[in-house]
Every structure is written in structure tokens, then in C-alpha cells.
Motif scaffolding. Structure first.
Motif, PDB file in Angstrom:
ATOM      1  N   VAL A  19       0.490  -1.086  -0.062  1.00 25.62           N
ATOM      2  CA  VAL A  19      -0.278  -0.275  -0.188  1.00 25.62           C
ATOM      3  C   VAL A  19       0.548   1.473  -0.103  1.00 25.62           C
ATOM      4  CG1 VAL A  19      -1.741   1.239   0.959  1.00 25.62           C
ATOM      5  CG2 VAL A  19      -1.566  -0.922   0.892  1.00 25.62           C
ATOM      6  N   ALA A  20       1.077   2.500  -0.830  1.00 27.56           N
ATOM      7  CA  ALA A  20       1.801   3.606  -1.008  1.00 27.56           C
ATOM      8  C   ALA A  20       0.865   3.866  -1.035  1.00 27.56           C
ATOM      9  CB  ALA A  20       2.048   3.549  -2.656  1.00 27.56           C
ATOM     10  N   GLY A  21      -1.124   4.667   0.078  1.00 34.41           N
ATOM     11  CA  GLY A  21      -1.133   5.213   0.615  1.00 34.41           C
ATOM     12  C   GLY A  21      -2.974   5.294  -0.240  1.00 34.41           C
ATOM     13  N   VAL A  22      -2.957   5.924   1.439  1.00 31.23           N
ATOM     14  CA  VAL A  22      -4.667   5.290   1.576  1.00 31.23           C
ATOM     15  C   VAL A  22      -5.195   7.099   1.823  1.00 31.23           C
ATOM     16  CG1 VAL A  22      -6.348   4.282   2.952  1.00 31.23           C
ATOM     17  CG2 VAL A  22      -4.045   3.295   3.139  1.00 31.23           C
ATOM     18  N   LEU A  23      -6.024   6.892   0.869  1.00 32.09           N
ATOM     19  CA  LEU A  23      -7.613   7.670   0.006  1.00 32.09           C
ATOM     20  C   LEU A  23      -8.614   7.331   0.723  1.00 32.09           C
ATOM     21  CD1 LEU A  23      -5.958   9.105  -3.110  1.00 32.09           C
ATOM     22  CD2 LEU A  23      -5.757  10.508  -0.449  1.00 32.09           C
ATOM     23  N   ASN A  24      -9.922   8.695   0.271  1.00 28.25           N
ATOM     24  CA  ASN A  24     -11.703   8.303   1.401  1.00 28.25           C
ATOM     25  C   ASN A  24     -12.286   7.379  -0.277  1.00 28.25           C
ATOM     26  OD1 ASN A  24     -11.565  10.124  -0.980  1.00 28.25           O
ATOM     27  ND2 ASN A  24     -13.184  11.313   0.085  1.00 28.25           N
ATOM     28  N   PHE A  25     -11.318   7.273  -1.048  1.00 28.35           N
ATOM     29  CA  PHE A  25     -11.865   6.545  -1.615  1.00 28.35           C
ATOM     30  C   PHE A  25     -11.348   5.060  -2.823  1.00 28.35           C
ATOM     31  CE2 PHE A  25      -9.428   9.514  -3.926  1.00 28.35           C
ATOM     32  CZ  PHE A  25      -8.156   8.798  -5.059  1.00 28.35           C
ATOM     33  N   GLY A  26     -10.212   4.881  -1.545  1.00 29.69           N
ATOM     34  CA  GLY A  26      -9.510   3.472  -1.368  1.00 29.69           C
ATOM     35  C   GLY A  26      -8.052   3.922  -1.214  1.00 29.69           C
ATOM     36  N   ALA A  27      -7.385   2.834  -2.209  1.00 24.87           N
ATOM     37  CA  ALA A  27      -5.455   2.747  -1.553  1.00 24.87           C
ATOM     38  C   ALA A  27      -5.071   2.673  -2.737  1.00 24.87           C
ATOM     39  CB  ALA A  27      -5.404   0.904  -1.297  1.00 24.87           C
ATOM     40  N   PHE A  28      -3.722   3.489  -2.736  1.00 27.16           N
ATOM     41  CA  PHE A  28      -2.763   2.870  -4.212  1.00 27.16           C
ATOM     42  C   PHE A  28      -1.883   1.921  -3.443  1.00 27.16           C
ATOM     43  CE2 PHE A  28      -4.458   6.944  -5.068  1.00 27.16           C
ATOM     44  CZ  PHE A  28      -4.587   7.069  -6.735  1.00 27.16           C
ATOM     45  N   VAL A  29      -1.717   1.529  -4.511  1.00 29.64           N
ATOM     46  CA  VAL A  29      -0.803  -0.511  -4.200  1.00 29.64           C
ATOM     47  C   VAL A  29       0.175  -0.460  -5.207  1.00 29.64           C
ATOM     48  CG1 VAL A  29      -0.674  -2.622  -3.821  1.00 29.64           C
ATOM     49  CG2 VAL A  29      -3.007  -1.220  -2.467  1.00 29.64           C
ATOM     50  N   THR A  30       1.168  -0.556  -4.862  1.00 29.31           N
ATOM     51  CA  THR A  30       2.877  -0.560  -5.792  1.00 29.31           C
ATOM     52  C   THR A  30       2.861  -1.980  -5.363  1.00 29.31           C
ATOM     53  OG1 THR A  30       3.261   1.866  -5.090  1.00 29.31           O
ATOM     54  CG2 THR A  30       5.321   0.140  -6.561  1.00 29.31           C
ATOM     55  N   ILE A  31       3.339  -2.558  -6.870  1.00 26.90           N
ATOM     56  CA  ILE A  31       3.495  -4.161  -7.540  1.00 26.90           C
ATOM     57  C   ILE A  31       4.598  -4.095  -8.177  1.00 26.90           C
ATOM     58  CG2 ILE A  31       1.199  -5.150  -7.184  1.00 26.90           C
ATOM     59  CD1 ILE A  31       0.999  -4.564 -10.485  1.00 26.90           C
ATOM     60  N   THR A  32       5.449  -5.180  -7.748  1.00 34.24           N
ATOM     61  CA  THR A  32       7.013  -5.280  -8.241  1.00 34.24           C
ATOM     62  C   THR A  32       6.131  -5.889  -9.702  1.00 34.24           C
ATOM     63  OG1 THR A  32       8.320  -4.805  -6.437  1.00 34.24           O
ATOM     64  CG2 THR A  32       9.406  -5.682  -7.619  1.00 34.24           C
ATOM     65  N   LEU A  33       7.205  -6.152 -11.148  1.00 31.33           N
ATOM     66  CA  LEU A  33       6.759  -6.412 -11.912  1.00 31.33           C
ATOM     67  C   LEU A  33       7.787  -7.268 -12.144  1.00 31.33           C
ATOM     68  CD1 LEU A  33       5.919  -3.715 -14.509  1.00 31.33           C
ATOM     69  CD2 LEU A  33       4.757  -5.396 -13.233  1.00 31.33           C
TER      70      LEU A  33
END
Length: 154
Positions: A19-33
Motif C-alpha cells: 500500500v503506497a497511500g490511502v485516501l477516502n476513495f481507496g488505496a494506491f498499491v505498488t506492485i513489483t513486476l
């Protein structure tokens, strides 16, 4: 560039993320390719958990390791849509509880509007409270919504 996404990711695939960041509309998630490059996508609030999520901060936190499913890859906008829910488990912010078991509510027909039932609050979204109560004459529990307009203080 967008090419790494195409080469490594498929809709429906589960991948590890952070999880890179959490906002009221959801979460930004970073994945490693697999090639080591990073990609970031949005896990919408309706996709963070089964059932209703009133506050994403109650479900995930920045830095948390999570397993996410690739929902869609938008090539034109270089965006990933992610989910932490099983496929086919409904959608929407709670209204999409399509995986609920249908319950026979006829035992409640004899409960008068002035009668009180004991229950246990299971969650309190901004619009009310979900309460579990025992089905009259059984040990079975069912969950229902008490809308905020029906809750009085005191």
C-alpha cells in the motif's frame, strides 16, 4: 512505459503489492513486476474487502503488504484497477453483497413494530448500523441495517 504491464500482467491474476497511500476513495498499491520495475494501481474502496467499507483506513494502512487481483489494465490511460476481493463477490460500496445467503425472514412477521430485539452491532458505516439478531424461535442469526434516521441518541 506501458509495455512492461502488457508483458507481465493479466486481468484476474493475483499479485503481491504494498500500500503506497490511502485516501477516502481507496488505496494506491505498488506492485513489483518480474523485471523489477514498479507499477501502481488503485484498489477502489468498494474492492478493499467483502461487504461495505466505510473508511479505507480501517482496512489497510500505508506500507502494508497486500495481495491484489488485477481487475483491468487501461492501456490508453496507463492505469491499473485492482481488487482485494474474490472474483464475482459483488461490487459497490456495500450494496453489492451478492454473495449473501438468502434468509427466510417470515419468522419476523409476528414481531410487532413496538417490540425490541436484542442484537449485536457488527459495523457502523456512516449511514447507520448493521446489527445481528437471532431469528425468533431458532438459534440462527441474521444481519440487518438500522438506518441512521432510525437511531436515536441515549
Amino acid at each position: 512505459s506501458w509495455e512492461p504491464f502488457q508483458a507481465f500482467l493479466r486481468s484476474g491474476e493475483w499479485v503481491d503489492g504494498k500500500v503506497a497511500g490511502v485516501l477516502n476513495f481507496g488505496a494506491f498499491v505498488t506492485i513489483t513486476l518480474p523485471d523489477g520495475k514498479l507499477a501502481q494501481g488503485l484498489c477502489h474502496v468498494s474492492q478493499l474487502q467483502e461487504g461495505f467499507c466505510d473508511n479505507p483506513n480501517d482496512v489497510v494502512e500505508t506500507g502494508q503488504a497486500v495481495k491484489v487481483r488485477i481487475m483491468s489494465i487501461d492501456e490508453d490511460r496507463n492505469k491499473l484497477s485492482l481488487s482485494m476481493r474474490e472474483a464475482g463477490s459483488g461490487g459497490g460500496g456495500g450494496g453489492g453483497r451478492s454473495n449473501r445467503v438468502q434468509v427466510d425472514l417470515s419468522p419476523f412477521e409476528d414481531v410487532g413494530p413496538d417490540e425490541w430485539l436484542d442484537g449485536k452491532i457488527s459495523s457502523t458505516p456512516s449511514f447507520g448500523a448493521f446489527v445481528s439478531v437471532k431469528v425468533p424461535g431458532t438459534e440462527e442469526m441474521v444481519e440487518g441495517l438500522v438506518h441512521i434516521t432510525q437511531i436515536k441518541e441515549g
